[in-house]
Design a protein around this motif. Structure first.
Motif, PDB file in Angstrom:
ATOM      1  N   ASP A 181       0.836  -1.206   0.000  1.00 50.18           N
ATOM      2  CA  ASP A 181       0.000   0.000   0.000  1.00 50.18           C
ATOM      3  C   ASP A 181       0.871   1.255   0.000  1.00 50.18           C
ATOM      4  O   ASP A 181       0.599   2.212  -0.734  1.00 50.18           O
ATOM      5  N   VAL A 182       1.920   1.250   0.812  1.00 46.14           N
ATOM      6  CA  VAL A 182       2.828   2.408   0.860  1.00 46.14           C
ATOM      7  C   VAL A 182       3.507   2.600  -0.491  1.00 46.14           C
ATOM      8  O   VAL A 182       3.634   3.729  -0.974  1.00 46.14           O
ATOM      9  N   GLU A 226       2.380   1.709  -3.420  1.00 49.75           N
ATOM     10  CA  GLU A 226       1.370   2.192  -4.367  1.00 49.75           C
ATOM     11  C   GLU A 226       1.137   3.688  -4.173  1.00 49.75           C
ATOM     12  O   GLU A 226       1.103   4.451  -5.145  1.00 49.75           O
ATOM     13  N   LYS A 227       0.995   4.102  -2.923  1.00 52.27           N
ATOM     14  CA  LYS A 227       0.744   5.518  -2.656  1.00 52.27           C
ATOM     15  C   LYS A 227       1.965   6.359  -2.985  1.00 52.27           C
ATOM     16  O   LYS A 227       1.837   7.482  -3.479  1.00 52.27           O
ATOM     17  N   THR A 228       3.148   5.831  -2.734  1.00 48.84           N
ATOM     18  CA  THR A 228       4.365   6.554  -3.074  1.00 48.84           C
ATOM     19  C   THR A 228       4.478   6.708  -4.589  1.00 48.84           C
ATOM     20  O   THR A 228       4.851   7.781  -5.077  1.00 48.84           O
ATOM     21  N   TRP A 256       2.062   6.888  -6.591  1.00 58.18           N
ATOM     22  CA  TRP A 256       1.034   7.846  -7.007  1.00 58.18           C
ATOM     23  C   TRP A 256       1.458   9.268  -6.662  1.00 58.18           C
ATOM     24  O   TRP A 256       1.232  10.203  -7.417  1.00 58.18           O
ATOM     25  N   ILE A 257       2.103   9.452  -5.489  1.00 54.58           N
ATOM     26  CA  ILE A 257       2.467  10.791  -5.032  1.00 54.58           C
ATOM     27  C   ILE A 257       3.742  11.292  -5.708  1.00 54.58           C
ATOM     28  O   ILE A 257       3.903  12.499  -5.896  1.00 54.58           O
TER      29      ILE A 257
END
Length: 129
Positions: free
Chosen positions: A66-67, A69-71, A73-74
């Protein structure tokens, strides 16, 4: 008679030896049973601990995914913000230089206008006549 007494003492000694051996074997048996019980308890606790560890590892893997994926994306967003910040800094620097240039020109123009007005006022003379 001495033979009978000797045989009796040997029999009694053998009986005492057998009794001590039986007592020792019973104690060893209890000790082994206690060790087996402890081993079973440790195995059960170890099994529970392993299950909890596996569950926790799965949760950690999910969190890491999850981290990531979010990284992912960010990261482009942060790069865009960095680029925008750099552009704004360059624009600000350019505007600052333009303001300095305009101030210099305006100062020159104001000094010329002031000189012209002073000259004009001196040419007109006093109006109170």
């Amino acid at each position: 008679m001495w033979i009978a007494i000797s045989l009796m003492m040997i029999a009694v000694s053998f009986l005492v030896l057998v009794i001590f051996l039986i007592i020792s074997l019973l104690k060893w048996n209890r000790a082994v049973e206690s060790i087996e019980k402890t081993v079973r308890q440790v195995e059960q606790q170890l099994s529970e601990t392993l299950q909890e560890s596996r569950s926790m590892m799965q949760e950690v893997r999910m969190l890491v995914a999850d981290v990531r994926e979010k990284t992912d994306w960010i990261d482009p967003l942060l790069r865009s913000l960095h680029t925008a910040g750099t552009s704004l800094q360059e624009l600000s620097t350019g505007l600052h230089q333009q303001v300095i240039s305009v101030r210099r020109r305006l100062g020159s123009v104001l000094s010329v206008v002031g000189a012209v007005m002073e000259w004009f006022l001196q040419r007109q003379g006093p109006r109170d006549k």
